[in-house]
Design an enzyme around this catalytic site. Sequence first.
Site, mmCIF file in Angstrom:
data_model
loop_
_atom_site.group_PDB
_atom_site.id
_atom_site.type_symbol
_atom_site.label_atom_id
_atom_site.label_comp_id
_atom_site.label_asym_id
_atom_site.label_seq_id
_atom_site.Cartn_x
_atom_site.Cartn_y
_atom_site.Cartn_z
ATOM 1 N N THR A 152 3.155 4.514 -14.413
ATOM 2 C CA THR A 152 2.522 4.644 -15.736
ATOM 3 C C THR A 152 3.594 4.576 -16.835
ATOM 4 O OG1 THR A 152 2.802 7.039 -15.754
ATOM 5 C CG2 THR A 152 0.759 6.204 -14.766
ATOM 6 N N THR A 187 0.213 3.958 -2.846
ATOM 7 C CA THR A 187 -0.488 5.066 -3.508
ATOM 8 C C THR A 187 -1.489 5.755 -2.571
ATOM 9 O OG1 THR A 187 -0.283 3.850 -5.571
ATOM 10 C CG2 THR A 187 -1.897 5.642 -5.536
ATOM 11 N N GLU A 208 1.935 0.274 -11.015
ATOM 12 C CA GLU A 208 3.397 0.140 -10.814
ATOM 13 C C GLU A 208 4.180 1.106 -11.702
ATOM 14 O OE1 GLU A 208 5.195 -3.639 -9.972
ATOM 15 O OE2 GLU A 208 3.208 -4.469 -9.591
ATOM 16 N N GLY A 234 -3.398 11.841 -3.136
ATOM 17 C CA GLY A 234 -2.561 12.947 -3.617
ATOM 18 C C GLY A 234 -1.159 12.511 -4.013
ATOM 19 N N GLU A 274 4.274 6.809 -18.932
ATOM 20 C CA GLU A 274 5.018 8.081 -18.973
ATOM 21 C C GLU A 274 6.132 8.059 -17.925
ATOM 22 O OE1 GLU A 274 1.687 7.832 -18.780
ATOM 23 O OE2 GLU A 274 1.212 8.374 -20.842
ATOM 24 N N ALA A 278 0.840 -1.203 0.000
ATOM 25 C CA ALA A 278 0.000 0.000 0.000
ATOM 26 C C ALA A 278 0.871 1.247 0.000
ATOM 27 C CB ALA A 278 -0.928 -0.024 1.207
HETATM 28 C C1 LIG Z 1 -5.994 -1.603 -11.043
HETATM 29 C C2 LIG Z 1 -4.986 -0.859 -10.223
HETATM 30 C C3 LIG Z 1 -4.280 -1.513 -9.221
HETATM 31 C C4 LIG Z 1 -3.377 -0.823 -8.415
HETATM 32 N N1 LIG Z 1 -2.766 -1.475 -7.374
HETATM 33 C C5 LIG Z 1 -1.975 -0.772 -6.522
HETATM 34 C C6 LIG Z 1 -1.438 -1.393 -5.338
HETATM 35 O O1 LIG Z 1 -1.655 -2.573 -5.081
HETATM 36 N N2 LIG Z 1 -0.695 -0.638 -4.490
HETATM 37 C C7 LIG Z 1 -0.434 0.676 -4.725
HETATM 38 O O2 LIG Z 1 0.250 1.290 -3.914
HETATM 39 N N3 LIG Z 1 -0.915 1.295 -5.833
HETATM 40 C C8 LIG Z 1 -1.689 0.608 -6.728
HETATM 41 N N4 LIG Z 1 -2.227 1.216 -7.836
HETATM 42 C C9 LIG Z 1 -1.954 2.633 -8.045
HETATM 43 C C10 LIG Z 1 -1.089 2.918 -9.259
HETATM 44 O O3 LIG Z 1 0.233 2.530 -9.014
HETATM 45 C C11 LIG Z 1 -1.235 4.410 -9.599
HETATM 46 O O4 LIG Z 1 -2.560 4.559 -10.112
HETATM 47 C C12 LIG Z 1 -0.210 4.886 -10.604
HETATM 48 O O5 LIG Z 1 1.067 4.929 -10.033
HETATM 49 C C13 LIG Z 1 -0.548 6.271 -11.174
HETATM 50 O O6 LIG Z 1 -0.880 7.179 -10.187
HETATM 51 P P1 LIG Z 1 -2.225 8.047 -10.300
HETATM 52 O O7 LIG Z 1 -3.344 7.126 -10.576
HETATM 53 O O8 LIG Z 1 -2.313 8.911 -9.106
HETATM 54 O O9 LIG Z 1 -2.035 8.939 -11.600
HETATM 55 P P2 LIG Z 1 -1.292 10.365 -11.692
HETATM 56 O O10 LIG Z 1 0.025 10.286 -11.023
HETATM 57 O O11 LIG Z 1 -2.238 11.427 -11.272
HETATM 58 O O12 LIG Z 1 -1.058 10.460 -13.254
HETATM 59 C C14 LIG Z 1 -2.066 10.875 -14.182
HETATM 60 C C15 LIG Z 1 -1.427 11.008 -15.552
HETATM 61 O O13 LIG Z 1 -0.405 11.999 -15.510
HETATM 62 C C16 LIG Z 1 0.816 11.454 -15.962
HETATM 63 N N5 LIG Z 1 1.934 12.041 -15.237
HETATM 64 C C17 LIG Z 1 2.115 12.159 -13.905
HETATM 65 N N6 LIG Z 1 3.279 12.765 -13.633
HETATM 66 C C18 LIG Z 1 3.869 13.012 -14.831
HETATM 67 C C19 LIG Z 1 5.097 13.617 -15.235
HETATM 68 N N7 LIG Z 1 5.993 14.040 -14.342
HETATM 69 N N8 LIG Z 1 5.352 13.728 -16.551
HETATM 70 C C20 LIG Z 1 4.479 13.285 -17.475
HETATM 71 N N9 LIG Z 1 3.301 12.696 -17.155
HETATM 72 C C21 LIG Z 1 2.994 12.565 -15.848
HETATM 73 C C22 LIG Z 1 0.714 9.952 -15.688
HETATM 74 O O14 LIG Z 1 1.591 9.209 -16.500
HETATM 75 C C23 LIG Z 1 -0.747 9.716 -16.014
HETATM 76 O O15 LIG Z 1 -0.900 9.549 -17.384
HETATM 77 C C24 LIG Z 1 -3.123 0.546 -8.657
HETATM 78 C C25 LIG Z 1 -3.805 1.196 -9.703
HETATM 79 C C26 LIG Z 1 -4.724 0.515 -10.468
HETATM 80 C C27 LIG Z 1 -5.470 1.255 -11.554
#
Ligand SMILES: Cc1cc2nc3c(=O)[nH]c(=O)nc-3n(C[C@H](O)[C@H](O)[C@H](O)COP(=O)(O)OP(=O)(O)OC[C@H]3O[C@@H](n4cnc5c(N)ncnc54)[C@H](O)[C@@H]3O)c2cc1C
Length: 378
Positions: free
Chosen positions: A363, A125, A361, A128, A365, A123
């Site tokens: 994105t 994420t 894990e 924010g 990007e 855990a």
């Molecule tokens: C099905 C699923 C399972 C998951 N399981 C886990 C889990 O078990 N444990 C855990 O801790 N997390 C988990 N996650 C969370 C996951 O790791 C995050 O969703 C992911 O890291 C992206 O974070 P965010 O969703 O906040 O997107 P954001 O960080 O808000 O990103 C949104 C968009 O902006 C882009 N972006 C962000 N920063 C930049 C930058 N500097 N330059 C260019 N583009 C950028 C991203 O690439 C993306 O396209 C899970 C997510 C999903 C959908």
Amino acid sequence: MDFMLSEQEKQFKRFCKEFAKDKLALLAEKYGETDEAPRDMVAQMAAAGFFELLLPEELGGKGIKALPICLAREAFAGVFCPADVTLAMQGLGSYPIHLAGNPDQKKKYLVPVAKGELLTTYALTEPGAGSDVNGMKSAAHVEGEGFRLNGEKIFISNGYSANILVTFARTPLTDNPRAMSAFILEKGMPGLSVAQRLEVIAPHDLVRLKYENIFVPRENLLGEMGQGFNIAMQTLELFRMTVGAAALGIGQAAFDSALHHVKKRVQFGKPLAEFQATQIKLADMVMELDAARALVYRAAILKDRGERAVGRHASMAKLYATEASFKVVDQAVQLHGGVGLLKGSVVERLYREIRALRIYEGTSEIQRLIIANLILKE
Ligand SMILES: Cc1cc2nc3c(=O)[nH]c(=O)nc-3n(C[C@H](O)[C@H](O)[C@H](O)COP(=O)(O)OP(=O)(O)OC[C@H]3O[C@@H](n4cnc5c(N)ncnc54)[C@H](O)[C@@H]3O)c2cc1C
């Protein structure tokens, strides 16, 4: 790509595929798409020894090697998604304990995880803090013989099924006010709750967790205070490439289904497979999968050889395999025409299941940023 594998690894790959065909396919039929980690699935995976892939040899496991984890995820992902997710989460939630745990913590948690008696998760994420892990707000303050933890986590896989979790929180230190530490939490600790089960495009055990004044005993701190960020990143470095392997499994399943379909479906008086436009698609799909497989196996083999600079290969494997497999699944739907969109069709399910892998894990990007940063530092 099997030329990259030893005889033993090829044999293990066959074993994983047979397990998926003989056991997981039946479970997929029994449960359909589900946001649970079914107990009989966990029991069968444990009995077949899959969780022992996550246990070091000195504790009776098979040693924690990237390649076998990749081979298992590749075989499972297209067949029964909860099996793939559960293997991954057992790893993500136990590898930090392997990396930083003391002997008591290892004995207490790693062996039951390897037997499937404990389910775990990772855990990190927060609402924010997604890509920007440093945006983390969850915080733990020293109190008596432990810590008082407050905060919230979101998108936690297997978070409903898990009995324990490894989590991360700020623990300000005098020389580093933004320091982060890793903790093992157990379900049932007062203040730890599943605040919400989240519904996503393809069913997945996914939750929002709340930490309200949880008292975490000092014995549940992983490693030293302030090591949390490194523990979190080292864990992702291993498991990221295995996400690429899971994507590959999904892409391959979609390709197999499309290949079968185009040989059977007749339009304009002949099977679709006889049109050059179809053949060009098939060639591109198989080439993308092979390229992805080569990157995934390369990353895993280098990691298992103990190469130090494996971060770039891990990110390339994750990035390429998830993006390529997504395109392959999309083309597989295209080749099926309307029946590829019918609820209950294999490619319709795979189309939804593959989507999350380009996000979790790190994105696509973020993988590009990691690769570029590492190249610029070389
Ligand atoms: C099905 C699923 C399972 C998951 N399981 C886990 C889990 O078990 N444990 C855990 O801790 N997390 C988990 N996650 C969370 C996951 O790791 C995050 O969703 C992911 O890291 C992206 O974070 P965010 O969703 O906040 O997107 P954001 O960080 O808000 O990103 C949104 C968009 O902006 C882009 N972006 C962000 N920063 C930049 C930058 N500097 N330059 C260019 N583009 C950028 C991203 O690439 C993306 O396209 C899970 C997510 C999903 C959908």
